[in-house]
Design an enzyme around this catalytic site. Structure first.
Site, PDB file in Angstrom:
ATOM      1  N   GLU A  96      -0.105  -0.980   5.697  1.00 31.96           N
ATOM      2  CA  GLU A  96       0.955  -0.574   6.629  1.00 31.96           C
ATOM      3  C   GLU A  96       0.844   0.918   6.919  1.00 31.96           C
ATOM      4  OE1 GLU A  96       4.845   0.740   8.142  1.00 31.96           O
ATOM      5  OE2 GLU A  96       3.775   1.446   6.386  1.00 31.96           O
ATOM      6  N   ASP A 130       0.824  -1.216   0.000  1.00 32.24           N
ATOM      7  CA  ASP A 130       0.000   0.000   0.000  1.00 32.24           C
ATOM      8  C   ASP A 130       0.853   1.259   0.000  1.00 32.24           C
ATOM      9  OD1 ASP A 130       0.648  -0.921   2.734  1.00 32.24           O
ATOM     10  OD2 ASP A 130      -0.351   0.923   3.349  1.00 32.24           O
TER      11      ASP A 130
HETATM   12 ZN   LIG Z   1       6.567   2.127   4.262  1.00 29.40          ZN
END
Ligand SMILES: [Zn+2]
Length: 430
Positions: A191, A96
């Site tokens: 994340e 992501d």
């Molecule tokens: Zn990162």
């Protein structure tokens, strides 16, 4: 030197051999929009992240990692077999990108054998990479530098890490003679919204030690993160038609602004602190006269200091409620992650092996701290020591993000070397 690249030399012949594959993968992955979203109930926070995850599953299978799959926690897991009896080494990156900067429609530009001149990004004339202000860039004259066109982020955070792990795996698949410890690969989602390690299946992963490739500068190994909490302050006012509001309206927008402006400005802020100094950072605000919400993060390397920062925020929020008793102020504090250092230090080999791998990749290693968190912070606290390796990406979470191909190749070479180092060390006791 690898074919087609006419810039600065690579750290080792291995890095040179990996460079073109790392670059081609990187250019392919950054074009896929994988922007995460804050505070959504679903997992992953945005479905589109899986467009890259699914591609990675396919590519891993094509490389011969037959067990590659997308698991229940939306992570890609795959295994690369290695020397029997050696510790199993986890390699982790996240697919992501941050919700804070546009992540759709990335068109990467490769500035081959960069001359050292200011790089003006063609999509937005205000966006300039000035080597006088970017010392790391200034040191990379002659490198092949990748940027966005200035209208989006680049996505080196963390597609550089993804590309480097993939290129290392592809190399090892092509070179079965190269010594390697068995590896487990994980590509996580979300994340950037603090949920990368959520539901991470440690038993299913089956690694003894692990490394995230989610750092930045060449040769850095990060073994220390912030400890972090996320805080939401909800302020409820009283909305009344402005035409008849006299003496009745309690404007939540104004109260929220008051709270934000009462935070320390010249200290305790990310824009005025560095190294180990912590902060309370308001990063999002929304609402109307009836109800306003301020989202903040509090961070510090020291847990007691972190508590003090949260207490300060509580005091300031209570002061708003005291000045305007008709308003209601609520504060919600959540733990995000803890400094990973004490967990990593329990097994010194984890750090030693990484430093040795960086050296073998022809790079001077340096220990660094991160003013942020990683998936590894959460995994380390759960019992899998997971420091963070450099990727060669820089200026993260910005449209001026950039990455050096030479540095990315060195990171991929470090991964290959790392699996070799773990076959040399003591193979028992993990
Ligand atoms: Zn990162």
């Amino acid at each position: 030197m690898a074919g087609g690249l006419a810039g600065a030399p690579f750290a080792t012949t291995l890095a040179a051999e990996l460079a073109d594959d790392v670059l081609q993968r990187f250019l392919r992955y950054v074009r896929i929009d994988t922007q995460a979203a804050y505070r959504t109930p679903q997992r992953p926070s945005t479905e589109k992240q899986l467009d890259l995850s699914r591609l990675l599953v396919e590519e891993l299978r094509e490389l011969g990692l037959a067990d590659a799959h997308l698991n229940d926690a939306a992570s890609v897991f795959a295994s690369l077999p290695g020397q029997e009896g050696a510790p199993v080494v986890g390699l982790i990156a996240h697919v992501d990108t941050t919700p804070d900067v546009v992540g759709a429609g990335v068109s990467p530009i490769v500035h081959r054998a960069w001359s050292g001149a200011r790089i003006e990004l063609p999509g937005d004339s205000r966006q300039v990479l000035d080597p006088e202000q970017l010392p790391a860039l200034a040191e990379r004259v002659g490198h092949d530098i990748v940027t966005s066109d200035g209208t989006t982020l680049l996505g080196a955070d963390d597609k550089a890490g993804v590309a480097e792990i993939m290129a290392a795996v592809a190399y090892l698949a092509r070179h079965p003679e190269h010594p390697r410890a068995p590896a487990r690969i994980a590509f996580t989602v979300d994340e950037e919204v603090g949920r990368g390690a959520e539901d991470f299946d440690l038993d299913g992963f089956g690694a003894d030690v692990a490394y995230t490739l989610d750092g930045t500068g060449l040769g850095e190994l990060e073994i220390e993160t912030f400890s972090a909490k996320s805080i939401r302050v909800t302020i409820r006012g009283l909305s009344v038609h402005p035409g008849t509001a006299k003496g009745k309206l309690v404007n939540a927008v104004k109260l929220a602004s008051e709270l934000v402006m009462s935070l320390p400005q010249d200290r305790l802020s990310p824009e005025t602190t560095e190294a180990r100094e912590g902060y309370v950072h308001p990063h999002r605000m929304s609402g109307n006269a009836e109800k306003a919400v301020v989202d903040l993060i509090a961070r510090d390397h020291d847990d007691a200091q972190l508590e003090a920062h949260v207490d300060l925020l509580r005091t300031l929020a209570e002061a708003v409620a005291t000045r305007e008793p008709r308003a209601q102020v609520e504060i919600e504090v959540r733990d995000s992650y803890r400094n990973m250092r004490p967990y990593i230090e329990q097994d010194p080999r984890v750090v030693e092996a990484a430093l040795e791998a960086i050296r073998r990749a022809g790079v001077e290693p340096k220990l660094a701290i991160t003013r942020g968190g990683t998936d590894g912070a959460v995994l380390s606290a759960r019992g899998l020591p997971t420091p963070n390796l450099f990727t060669g990406g820089q200026e993260y979470h910005s449209v001026r993000e950039w990455a050096s191909v030479q540095d990315m190749a060195a990171a991929a070479a470090t991964v290959v070397e790392l699996l070799g180092v773990w076959t040399d060390g003591p193979s028992s006791g993990v």
